[in-house]
Design a protein around this motif. Structure first.
Motif, PDB file in Angstrom:
ATOM      1  N   GLY A 132     -11.066 -53.471  11.822  1.00 41.17           N
ATOM      2  CA  GLY A 132     -12.419 -53.523  12.337  1.00 41.17           C
ATOM      3  C   GLY A 132     -13.468 -53.672  11.254  1.00 41.17           C
ATOM      4  N   SER A 133     -13.107 -53.332   9.993  1.00 44.55           N
ATOM      5  CA  SER A 133     -14.055 -53.474   8.884  1.00 44.55           C
ATOM      6  C   SER A 133     -13.963 -54.829   8.198  1.00 44.55           C
ATOM      7  N   VAL A 134     -13.036 -55.682   8.619  1.00 46.47           N
ATOM      8  CA  VAL A 134     -12.928 -57.025   8.047  1.00 46.47           C
ATOM      9  C   VAL A 134     -14.039 -57.895   8.636  1.00 46.47           C
ATOM     10  N   PRO A 135     -14.791 -58.615   7.836  1.00 43.13           N
ATOM     11  CA  PRO A 135     -15.890 -59.439   8.364  1.00 43.13           C
ATOM     12  C   PRO A 135     -15.399 -60.431   9.412  1.00 43.13           C
ATOM     13  N   THR A 183      -4.122 -66.679  12.021  1.00 40.99           N
ATOM     14  CA  THR A 183      -5.257 -65.877  11.565  1.00 40.99           C
ATOM     15  C   THR A 183      -4.835 -64.443  11.276  1.00 40.99           C
ATOM     16  N   MET A 184      -3.966 -63.935  12.120  1.00 39.35           N
ATOM     17  CA  MET A 184      -3.519 -62.552  11.963  1.00 39.35           C
ATOM     18  C   MET A 184      -2.751 -62.361  10.666  1.00 39.35           C
ATOM     19  N   TRP A 185      -1.818 -63.270  10.372  1.00 32.92           N
ATOM     20  CA  TRP A 185      -0.922 -63.074   9.234  1.00 32.92           C
ATOM     21  C   TRP A 185      -1.411 -63.746   7.950  1.00 32.92           C
ATOM     22  N   ALA A 186      -2.125 -64.869   8.051  1.00 30.61           N
ATOM     23  CA  ALA A 186      -2.541 -65.594   6.849  1.00 30.61           C
ATOM     24  C   ALA A 186      -3.950 -65.268   6.390  1.00 30.61           C
ATOM     25  N   VAL A 187      -4.758 -64.651   7.261  1.00 32.78           N
ATOM     26  CA  VAL A 187      -6.149 -64.362   6.903  1.00 32.78           C
ATOM     27  C   VAL A 187      -6.382 -62.855   6.823  1.00 32.78           C
TER      28      VAL A 187
END
Length: 313
Positions: free
Chosen positions: A203-206, A223-227
Protein backbone atom coordinates in the motif's frame (compact mmCIF):
# COMPACT_ATOMS: atom_id res chain seq x y z
CA UNK A 1 21.59 30.21 32.44
CA UNK A 2 22.86 33.77 33.13
CA UNK A 3 26.15 35.28 34.29
CA UNK A 4 26.93 38.45 36.29
CA UNK A 5 29.06 41.14 34.64
CA UNK A 6 30.26 44.54 35.86
CA UNK A 7 29.37 47.64 33.85
CA UNK A 8 31.74 50.66 33.52
CA UNK A 9 29.83 52.55 36.26
CA UNK A 10 30.45 49.71 38.73
CA UNK A 11 26.97 48.19 38.78
CA UNK A 12 26.29 44.50 38.18
CA UNK A 13 24.25 43.33 35.20
CA UNK A 14 22.97 39.96 34.08
CA UNK A 15 23.44 38.62 30.62
CA UNK A 16 22.70 35.21 29.09
CA UNK A 17 25.52 32.70 29.11
CA UNK A 18 26.78 31.56 25.70
CA UNK A 19 25.11 28.39 24.43
CA UNK A 20 26.87 25.08 24.87
CA UNK A 21 28.99 23.97 21.93
CA UNK A 22 27.13 21.66 19.51
CA UNK A 23 29.63 18.85 20.08
CA UNK A 24 29.02 18.90 23.83
CA UNK A 25 25.26 18.91 23.29
CA UNK A 26 25.59 15.93 20.96
CA UNK A 27 27.63 14.00 23.50
CA UNK A 28 25.05 14.71 26.21
CA UNK A 29 22.26 13.47 23.94
CA UNK A 30 24.11 10.27 23.13
CA UNK A 31 24.88 9.65 26.80
CA UNK A 32 21.23 10.17 27.68
CA UNK A 33 20.19 7.70 25.00
CA UNK A 34 22.67 5.14 26.29
CA UNK A 35 21.30 5.42 29.84
CA UNK A 36 17.76 4.88 28.56
CA UNK A 37 18.88 1.76 26.68
CA UNK A 38 20.51 0.13 29.71
CA UNK A 39 17.33 -1.59 31.08
CA UNK A 40 16.51 -3.08 27.68
CA UNK A 41 20.13 -4.18 27.22
CA UNK A 42 20.19 -5.87 30.63
CA UNK A 43 16.88 -7.60 29.86
CA UNK A 44 18.26 -8.83 26.54
CA UNK A 45 21.48 -10.15 28.07
CA UNK A 46 19.72 -11.95 30.92
CA UNK A 47 16.75 -13.45 29.09
CA UNK A 48 18.11 -13.84 25.52
CA UNK A 49 21.87 -14.24 25.54
CA UNK A 50 21.85 -16.12 28.86
CA UNK A 51 19.55 -18.96 27.73
CA UNK A 52 21.38 -19.18 24.40
CA UNK A 53 24.69 -19.74 26.20
CA UNK A 54 22.99 -22.20 28.55
CA UNK A 55 22.04 -24.36 25.56
CA UNK A 56 25.69 -24.88 24.67
CA UNK A 57 26.65 -25.55 28.29
CA UNK A 58 23.91 -28.14 28.90
CA UNK A 59 24.72 -29.84 25.57
CA UNK A 60 28.11 -30.75 27.05
CA UNK A 61 26.59 -32.31 30.20
CA UNK A 62 25.21 -35.72 31.10
CA UNK A 63 22.02 -34.66 32.88
CA UNK A 64 19.32 -37.34 33.31
CA UNK A 65 16.61 -35.09 34.74
CA UNK A 66 16.22 -31.78 36.54
CA UNK A 67 16.91 -33.15 40.07
CA UNK A 68 19.52 -35.71 39.04
CA UNK A 69 23.29 -35.39 39.43
CA UNK A 70 25.13 -33.71 36.57
CA UNK A 71 28.41 -34.86 35.01
CA UNK A 72 30.52 -33.64 32.13
CA UNK A 73 29.86 -35.54 28.87
CA UNK A 74 32.05 -33.64 26.42
CA UNK A 75 31.19 -34.70 22.88
CA UNK A 76 29.36 -37.88 23.91
CA UNK A 77 25.98 -36.24 23.43
CA UNK A 78 26.97 -35.19 19.92
CA UNK A 79 27.97 -38.75 19.05
CA UNK A 80 24.74 -40.10 20.53
CA UNK A 81 22.60 -37.64 18.60
CA UNK A 82 24.25 -38.22 15.24
CA UNK A 83 24.08 -41.99 15.72
CA UNK A 84 20.34 -41.90 16.51
CA UNK A 85 18.02 -42.71 13.56
CA UNK A 86 15.24 -40.69 15.22
CA UNK A 87 17.33 -37.55 14.90
CA UNK A 88 17.79 -38.09 11.18
CA UNK A 89 14.07 -38.78 10.73
CA UNK A 90 13.32 -35.52 12.54
CA UNK A 91 15.86 -33.68 10.39
CA UNK A 92 14.28 -35.01 7.21
CA UNK A 93 10.77 -34.11 8.38
CA UNK A 94 11.86 -30.59 9.34
CA UNK A 95 13.56 -30.09 5.98
CA UNK A 96 10.42 -31.25 4.13
CA UNK A 97 8.24 -29.04 6.30
CA UNK A 98 10.28 -25.91 5.58
CA UNK A 99 10.82 -26.72 1.89
CA UNK A 100 7.07 -27.08 1.33
CA UNK A 101 5.41 -24.73 3.80
CA UNK A 102 7.67 -21.69 3.45
CA UNK A 103 7.57 -21.19 -0.37
CA UNK A 104 3.84 -21.94 -0.58
CA UNK A 105 3.05 -19.59 2.29
CA UNK A 106 5.18 -16.70 1.03
CA UNK A 107 4.09 -16.92 -2.63
CA UNK A 108 0.38 -17.30 -1.85
CA UNK A 109 0.50 -14.62 0.85
CA UNK A 110 2.23 -12.18 -1.49
CA UNK A 111 -0.35 -12.76 -4.23
CA UNK A 112 -3.19 -12.41 -1.76
CA UNK A 113 -1.62 -9.29 -0.26
CA UNK A 114 -1.22 -7.78 -3.74
CA UNK A 115 -4.89 -8.41 -4.43
CA UNK A 116 -5.93 -6.73 -1.18
CA UNK A 117 -3.57 -3.80 -1.85
CA UNK A 118 -5.48 -3.08 -5.09
CA UNK A 119 -8.46 -2.13 -2.87
CA UNK A 120 -11.10 -4.39 -4.40
CA UNK A 121 -14.70 -4.08 -3.18
CA UNK A 122 -14.83 -5.13 0.45
CA UNK A 123 -11.04 -5.01 0.89
CA UNK A 124 -11.37 -3.81 4.49
CA UNK A 125 -13.54 -6.81 5.36
CA UNK A 126 -11.05 -9.10 3.62
CA UNK A 127 -8.23 -7.72 5.79
CA UNK A 128 -10.16 -8.58 8.94
CA UNK A 129 -11.02 -12.05 7.66
CA UNK A 130 -7.36 -12.75 6.90
CA UNK A 131 -6.53 -12.01 10.54
CA UNK A 132 -8.90 -14.69 11.86
CA UNK A 133 -6.34 -17.57 11.96
CA UNK A 134 -3.94 -15.31 13.87
CA UNK A 135 -6.63 -14.56 16.46
CA UNK A 136 -7.28 -18.23 17.20
CA UNK A 137 -5.12 -19.87 19.87
CA UNK A 138 -2.91 -22.79 18.90
CA UNK A 139 -4.95 -25.41 20.83
CA UNK A 140 -8.13 -24.13 19.19
CA UNK A 141 -6.55 -24.36 15.72
CA UNK A 142 -5.39 -27.89 16.51
CA UNK A 143 -8.92 -28.85 17.56
CA UNK A 144 -10.30 -27.44 14.30
CA UNK A 145 -7.89 -29.56 12.28
CA UNK A 146 -8.53 -32.60 14.47
CA UNK A 147 -12.27 -32.25 13.89
CA UNK A 148 -11.68 -31.97 10.15
CA UNK A 149 -9.10 -34.75 9.76
CA UNK A 150 -10.18 -37.40 12.28
CA UNK A 151 -11.47 -40.70 10.83
CA UNK A 152 -15.09 -39.55 11.26
CA UNK A 153 -14.33 -35.90 10.63
CA UNK A 154 -15.38 -33.36 8.03
CA UNK A 155 -12.83 -34.31 5.37
CA UNK A 156 -13.81 -37.98 5.23
CA UNK A 157 -17.49 -37.04 5.48
CA UNK A 158 -17.16 -34.73 2.48
CA UNK A 159 -15.35 -37.40 0.46
CA UNK A 160 -18.03 -39.98 1.23
CA UNK A 161 -20.75 -37.47 0.36
CA UNK A 162 -19.15 -36.98 -3.08
CA UNK A 163 -18.92 -40.71 -3.67
CA UNK A 164 -15.16 -40.81 -3.10
CA UNK A 165 -15.19 -43.05 -0.05
CA UNK A 166 -12.15 -44.94 -1.33
CA UNK A 167 -10.03 -41.83 -0.70
CA UNK A 168 -10.90 -41.56 2.99
CA UNK A 169 -8.05 -42.07 5.41
CA UNK A 170 -7.05 -41.62 9.04
CA UNK A 171 -5.14 -38.52 8.02
CA UNK A 172 -3.43 -37.77 11.33
CA UNK A 173 -2.69 -41.43 12.06
CA UNK A 174 -1.25 -42.39 8.69
CA UNK A 175 2.54 -42.27 8.19
CA UNK A 176 2.07 -40.97 4.66
CA UNK A 177 -0.22 -38.04 5.54
CA UNK A 178 0.51 -37.00 9.15
CA UNK A 179 3.36 -34.64 8.25
CA UNK A 180 1.36 -33.22 5.35
CA UNK A 181 -1.49 -32.36 7.72
CA UNK A 182 0.92 -30.47 9.98
CA UNK A 183 2.30 -28.58 6.98
CA UNK A 184 -1.25 -27.67 5.94
CA UNK A 185 -1.88 -26.32 9.45
CA UNK A 186 1.30 -24.22 9.27
CA UNK A 187 0.24 -22.73 5.93
CA UNK A 188 -3.34 -22.07 7.03
CA UNK A 189 -2.21 -20.47 10.27
CA UNK A 190 0.40 -18.18 8.68
CA UNK A 191 -0.78 -17.24 5.22
CA UNK A 192 -3.48 -14.75 6.26
CA UNK A 193 -1.37 -12.74 8.69
CA UNK A 194 1.53 -12.69 6.21
CA UNK A 195 -0.80 -11.50 3.45
CA UNK A 196 -1.93 -8.58 5.62
CA UNK A 197 1.72 -7.61 6.20
CA UNK A 198 2.39 -7.69 2.46
CA UNK A 199 -0.76 -5.67 1.75
CA UNK A 200 0.35 -2.99 4.21
CA UNK A 201 3.78 -2.72 2.58
CA UNK A 202 2.40 -2.78 -0.97
CA UNK A 203 0.00 0.00 0.00
CA UNK A 204 3.00 2.33 0.41
CA UNK A 205 4.27 1.70 -3.14
CA UNK A 206 3.44 4.71 -5.37
CA UNK A 207 0.45 4.07 -7.63
CA UNK A 208 2.34 5.67 -10.51
CA UNK A 209 4.57 2.58 -10.82
CA UNK A 210 1.66 0.25 -11.51
CA UNK A 211 -0.09 2.77 -13.76
CA UNK A 212 3.06 3.26 -15.84
CA UNK A 213 3.50 -0.49 -16.21
CA UNK A 214 -0.10 -0.96 -17.33
CA UNK A 215 0.28 1.88 -19.86
CA UNK A 216 3.24 -0.03 -21.26
CA UNK A 217 1.02 -3.06 -21.74
CA UNK A 218 1.90 -5.05 -18.62
CA UNK A 219 -0.92 -7.10 -17.10
CA UNK A 220 -1.57 -7.63 -13.40
CA UNK A 221 0.65 -10.71 -13.25
CA UNK A 222 3.66 -8.97 -14.76
CA UNK A 223 3.03 -5.81 -12.71
CA UNK A 224 2.83 -7.85 -9.55
CA UNK A 225 6.09 -9.75 -10.04
CA UNK A 226 8.20 -7.46 -12.26
CA UNK A 227 7.29 -4.06 -10.80
CA UNK A 228 5.99 -4.33 -7.24
CA UNK A 229 7.98 -7.35 -6.07
CA UNK A 230 11.43 -5.78 -6.70
CA UNK A 231 10.36 -2.66 -4.79
CA UNK A 232 9.51 -4.61 -1.61
CA UNK A 233 12.08 -7.38 -2.09
CA UNK A 234 13.88 -6.58 1.16
CA UNK A 235 10.59 -6.58 3.08
CA UNK A 236 9.69 -9.97 1.59
CA UNK A 237 13.02 -11.20 2.91
CA UNK A 238 12.24 -9.97 6.44
CA UNK A 239 8.81 -11.63 6.45
CA UNK A 240 10.31 -14.83 5.03
CA UNK A 241 12.87 -14.91 7.83
CA UNK A 242 10.15 -14.49 10.44
CA UNK A 243 8.04 -17.29 8.99
CA UNK A 244 11.13 -19.48 8.63
CA UNK A 245 11.91 -19.09 12.33
CA UNK A 246 8.29 -19.71 13.30
CA UNK A 247 8.11 -22.88 11.20
CA UNK A 248 11.48 -24.14 12.40
CA UNK A 249 11.00 -23.52 16.12
CA UNK A 250 7.23 -23.38 16.54
CA UNK A 251 6.17 -26.65 14.96
CA UNK A 252 6.55 -28.55 18.26
CA UNK A 253 3.21 -27.35 19.60
CA UNK A 254 1.29 -28.58 16.55
CA UNK A 255 3.06 -31.95 16.69
CA UNK A 256 2.38 -32.25 20.42
CA UNK A 257 -1.32 -31.45 20.09
CA UNK A 258 -2.12 -33.52 16.99
CA UNK A 259 0.27 -36.43 16.35
CA UNK A 260 2.75 -36.74 19.23
CA UNK A 261 5.42 -37.26 16.58
CA UNK A 262 3.82 -40.39 15.19
CA UNK A 263 2.93 -42.74 13.77
CA UNK A 264 6.43 -43.88 14.63
CA UNK A 265 8.62 -40.90 13.78
CA UNK A 266 6.79 -39.89 10.61
CA UNK A 267 5.84 -36.46 11.99
CA UNK A 268 8.63 -35.88 14.51
CA UNK A 269 10.41 -32.58 13.91
CA UNK A 270 13.59 -31.23 15.47
CA UNK A 271 11.76 -28.77 17.71
CA UNK A 272 9.45 -31.53 18.97
CA UNK A 273 12.45 -33.79 19.53
CA UNK A 274 13.93 -31.14 21.83
CA UNK A 275 10.73 -31.15 23.87
CA UNK A 276 10.38 -34.93 23.84
CA UNK A 277 13.91 -35.65 25.06
CA UNK A 278 13.80 -32.93 27.73
CA UNK A 279 10.35 -33.45 29.27
CA UNK A 280 9.43 -37.03 28.41
CA UNK A 281 12.73 -38.93 28.16
CA UNK A 282 14.43 -36.67 30.77
CA UNK A 283 17.67 -36.52 28.78
CA UNK A 284 18.57 -32.85 28.93
CA UNK A 285 22.01 -33.26 27.39
CA UNK A 286 20.58 -34.94 24.28
CA UNK A 287 17.76 -32.40 24.13
CA UNK A 288 20.03 -29.37 24.18
CA UNK A 289 22.44 -30.94 21.71
CA UNK A 290 19.53 -31.08 19.28
CA UNK A 291 18.79 -27.50 20.35
CA UNK A 292 22.31 -26.48 19.28
CA UNK A 293 21.76 -28.14 15.89
CA UNK A 294 18.44 -26.32 15.60
CA UNK A 295 20.10 -23.00 16.50
CA UNK A 296 22.82 -23.48 13.87
CA UNK A 297 20.24 -24.50 11.26
CA UNK A 298 18.24 -21.36 12.02
CA UNK A 299 21.33 -19.17 11.74
CA UNK A 300 22.34 -20.70 8.39
CA UNK A 301 18.77 -20.38 7.13
CA UNK A 302 18.56 -16.71 8.07
CA UNK A 303 21.82 -15.94 6.30
CA UNK A 304 20.69 -17.82 3.18
CA UNK A 305 17.32 -16.03 3.08
CA UNK A 306 18.99 -12.66 3.59
CA UNK A 307 21.32 -13.36 0.70
CA UNK A 308 18.52 -14.49 -1.62
CA UNK A 309 16.30 -11.47 -0.93
CA UNK A 310 18.94 -8.75 -0.71
CA UNK A 311 18.39 -5.79 -3.02
CA UNK A 312 20.43 -5.94 -6.25
CA UNK A 313 20.44 -2.20 -6.97
Amino acid sequence: MTTLTTTPDGTAARRPAPPAPPAAAGRATRQGGTVLAVPALVWYLVFMVGPMLAIFVIAALRWPGMLQPVSFAGLDNVRTVFADPVFWDATRNTAVQIAVALPVMIVCAYMLGYYVAQRPPGHRVIRYLLFIPGLISTPAKAMVFYAALSPDGLANGALQGMGLGSLTDAWLASPSTALGCLIALDIWGGIGFTAVLFAARLGSVPDELGEAAQLDGAGHWRTMWAVHFPVIRDYVGVVTMLQFLWTLFGSAQHVLLLTQGGPGTSSTTLSFLVYQKAFIAADLGYSQTVGVVLFLAGLVGLLAIRRVFRQTY
